[in-house]
Design a protein around this motif. Structure first.
Motif, PDB file in Angstrom:
ATOM      1  N   LEU A   1     -34.175  10.206  18.451  1.00 34.74           N
ATOM      2  CA  LEU A   1     -33.319   9.753  19.544  1.00 34.74           C
ATOM      3  C   LEU A   1     -33.805   8.434  20.125  1.00 34.74           C
ATOM      4  O   LEU A   1     -32.998   7.583  20.527  1.00 34.74           O
ATOM      5  N   ALA A   2     -35.124   8.239  20.180  1.00 37.14           N
ATOM      6  CA  ALA A   2     -35.667   6.980  20.702  1.00 37.14           C
ATOM      7  C   ALA A   2     -35.242   5.810  19.822  1.00 37.14           C
ATOM      8  O   ALA A   2     -34.803   4.765  20.312  1.00 37.14           O
ATOM      9  N   TYR A   3     -35.351   5.982  18.510  1.00 34.13           N
ATOM     10  CA  TYR A   3     -34.946   4.913  17.607  1.00 34.13           C
ATOM     11  C   TYR A   3     -33.433   4.724  17.621  1.00 34.13           C
ATOM     12  O   TYR A   3     -32.937   3.605  17.543  1.00 34.13           O
ATOM     13  N   ALA A   4     -32.692   5.814  17.710  1.00 34.33           N
ATOM     14  CA  ALA A   4     -31.231   5.702  17.750  1.00 34.33           C
ATOM     15  C   ALA A   4     -30.784   4.974  19.014  1.00 34.33           C
ATOM     16  O   ALA A   4     -29.873   4.146  18.981  1.00 34.33           O
ATOM     17  N   GLY A   5     -31.435   5.279  20.149  1.00 35.38           N
ATOM     18  CA  GLY A   5     -31.087   4.597  21.389  1.00 35.38           C
ATOM     19  C   GLY A   5     -31.387   3.114  21.323  1.00 35.38           C
ATOM     20  O   GLY A   5     -30.592   2.281  21.774  1.00 35.38           O
ATOM     21  N   ALA A   6     -32.548   2.764  20.740  1.00 35.51           N
ATOM     22  CA  ALA A   6     -32.904   1.350  20.629  1.00 35.51           C
ATOM     23  C   ALA A   6     -31.990   0.612  19.655  1.00 35.51           C
ATOM     24  O   ALA A   6     -31.799  -0.603  19.777  1.00 35.51           O
TER      25      ALA A   6
ATOM     26  N   THR B   1     -37.335  13.721  19.567  1.00 30.85           N
ATOM     27  CA  THR B   1     -37.580  12.611  20.487  1.00 30.85           C
ATOM     28  C   THR B   1     -37.694  11.293  19.738  1.00 30.85           C
ATOM     29  O   THR B   1     -37.151  10.262  20.167  1.00 30.85           O
TER      30      THR B   1
ATOM     31  N   LEU C   1     -28.714   1.336  19.107  1.00 31.66           N
ATOM     32  CA  LEU C   1     -27.320   1.692  19.363  1.00 31.66           C
ATOM     33  C   LEU C   1     -26.343   0.567  19.006  1.00 31.66           C
ATOM     34  O   LEU C   1     -25.285   0.839  18.401  1.00 31.66           O
TER      35      LEU C   1
END
Length: 397
Positions: free
Chosen positions: A326-331, A323, A333
Motif C-alpha cells: 500500500l505504501a508503494y501503491a500510494g506513492a 503495508t 498513484l
C-alpha cells in the motif's frame, strides 16, 4: 517505506527475562565489530560540502505577500485560463519593502492568487528582456508545517511519554544521518549502495537502542535487522542486473543524470531499496525478539519456542507486507492512473523501466521482510535461556 505499527512497541523490554553472560558475550562479539565498522565507514565516507554557490543565472529567492490581484480576459487562443497580474509586497530578500508586479502563475499545479496570500518569489531581472523582474514560484507554508510538527510531537509525547521521547530522538538521528550523510555522500560521488548500507546501519544501531534500550533483546533485533538488510541489498543487486534496470526510469532520475554527471543511478535505485526496507524491518525484528523472550519461560524446547514465535511472526508479517504494497501503491498513484487511462498492452506497461523499478522495490522489500522473521526468531531462540538448562550467571546486557 514508513515505520510499521509493531506489536512489540508497547512492551517494556526492561521487564523481560535477563540474559546470561554467554549470551551477552556472543552478541557483543558480533555487534561491536559491526558497530565499529559502521563508525569507521561513516568517517571515511563523510562528505564535504556538496552545495554549489548560487549564480546570477539561478535568480534570488524572496518572500512576499499579495496585496492586490488584477485579472483580465485571456486571448481566445491563449492556453492559460487566468491572465493578468498581481501586486506583491516583498518582505524579505532582494527588494524588501517594495511593491512588485508579477504575472499570475500559470501551468499545472498552480493555484489562484488572492489578497494576503504569502508567496515565494524568484528575483530574476534578466530572465525576459523587458519583462517583470519577479515571478511567483511557490507558496509559503512554513507556519502550517511547524504547527503540524508541533501537533505530531505533542501526540507522540502524550501517548508515549518516556518512550515517546526516545522514539523522537531515534527519529532525529534517522533524519540527521539521511540529510547530513547519505544524501551529501551520494552527491559527492560515493557509491550509493555502500553509502545506503552504512547509513542504514548507523540509523539501525542508533534508533533501536535509543528507542528500546541497550539490552539483549534489542541486540538480537539489531542482528536480525542487519542480516535482513544484507539479504535485501544482495537480492536488489542481483535482480537489478537481471532485469537490466538503469535506474533512470523516472523524471527525477533523468534530471539527476543531466545535472549530476557520473551519478550511479542504478546504485541510487539500490540505495532507495535498502533504506526503504529498514523502516519496516526494525519493527518486525523487535517484535520477534520480544516475542521469543515472552514465550521463553513456558517453552519446553528450542524447537517448540521457535514454532510458537513463528506463528506470531506470520500474523505480523502478513500485515506488514500489506503495508509495504500500500505504501508503494500510494506513492505511485499517479503512475497507476496513467496505466488505467492508457491504451498500451498490460504486459508492455508492467515490463517498462519505471514500473519494473516499483515492482522490484516491492518484491525485494517483501522478501527481506519475510526473511527477517525466521532470521530474528532463530537468533533469539539460540540465545534464549530455557528452564532445565544449566544455570549460568545472569547479567542484564
Amino acid at each position: 517505506m514508513s515505520h510499521g505499527h509493531g506489536h512489540s512497541h508497547g512492551v517494556d523490554v526492561a521487564t523481560l527475562p535477563t540474559a546470561s553472560r554467554r549470551t551477552r558475550r556472543i552478541l557483543t562479539a558480533v555487534l561491536v565489530p559491526a558497530a565499529l565498522l559502521t563508525l569507521v565507514a561513516l568517517v571515511v565516507l563523510w562528505p564535504g560540502s556538496v552545495r554549489g554557490e548560487p549564480t546570477a543565472a539561478d535568480g534570488e529567492r524572496a518572500l512576499g505577500t499579495v496585496v492586490a490581484v488584477a485579472e483580465q480576459a485571456c486571448p481566445a487562443d491563449a492556453p492559460q485560463r487566468r491572465c493578468g497580474a498581481a501586486t506583491v509586497r516583498v518582505i524579505d530578500g532582494p527588494g524588501a519593502g517594495t511593491d512588485q508586479q508579477v504575472d499570475l502563475p500559470q501551468g499545472p499545479g498552480t493555484t489562484a492568487l488572492h489578497v494576503d496570500d504569502d508567496v515565494v518569489l524568484l528575483h530574476f531581472p534578466e530572465a525576459v528582456p523587458g519583462g517583470r523582474a519577479y515571478a511567483v514560484v511557490d507558496r509559503q507554508r512554513a507556519a502550517p508545517m511547524i504547527w503540524l510538527l508541533v501537533l505530531a510531537v505533542g501526540v507522540i509525547l502524550a501517548f508515549g511519554r518516556r518512550r515517546g521521547v526516545s522514539s523522537l530522538a531515534g527519529l532525529a538521528v534517522s533524519f540527521g544521518v539521511l540529510l547530513l550523510f547519505v544524501v551529501p555522500a551520494i552527491l559527492d560521488g560515493s557509491a550509493p549502495l555502500l553509502v545506503a548500507v552504512v547509513g542504514a546501519s548507523a540509523i539501525m544501531f542508533a534508533a533501536l537502542y535509543l528507542t528500546h534500550g541497550v539490552n539483549v533483546h534489542t541486540s538480537v533485533a539489531v542482528a536480525g535487522t542487519l542480516a535482513s538488510l544484507v539479504l535485501t541489498g544482495v537480492l536488489g543487486a542481483v535482480f537489478t542486473s537481471a532485469m537490466h534496470l538503469s535506474g533512470a526510469g523516472s523524471d527525477d532520475s533523468a534530471y539527476l543524470s543531466v545535472t549530476r554527471a557520473g551519478l550511479d543511478l542504478r546504485g541510487l535505485l539500490l540505495a532507495g531499496i535498502v533504506i526503504g526496507a529498514l523502516g519496516v524491518l526494525d519493527d518486525v525484528t523487535v517484535t520477534q525478539a520480544v516475542t521469543v523472550a515472552e514465550l521463553t519461560p513456558a517453552a519446553t524446547s528450542r524447537w517448540a519456542l521457535f514454532q510458537a514465535a513463528i506463528r506470531v511472526g506470520r500474523a505480523h508479517v502478513a500485515l506488514a507486507v500489506n503495508t509495504i504494497v500500500l505504501a508503494y501503491a500510494g506513492a505511485s498513484l499517479p503512475l497507476l492512473l496513467l496505466i488505467a487511462a492508457g491504451n498500451a498492452p498490460l504486459g508492455e506497461l508492467l515490463t517498462s523501466e519505471f514500473l519494473a523499478q516499483e515492482i522490484l522495490r516491492s518484491a525485494v522489500g517483501t522478501i527481506g521482510l519475510v526473511a527477517s522473521v525466521p532470521i530474528t526468531t532463530g537468533l533469539a531462540v539460540l540465545v534464549a535461556e530455557l528452564r532445565g538448562e544449566p544455570v549460568r550467571a545472569r547479567h542484564r546486557m
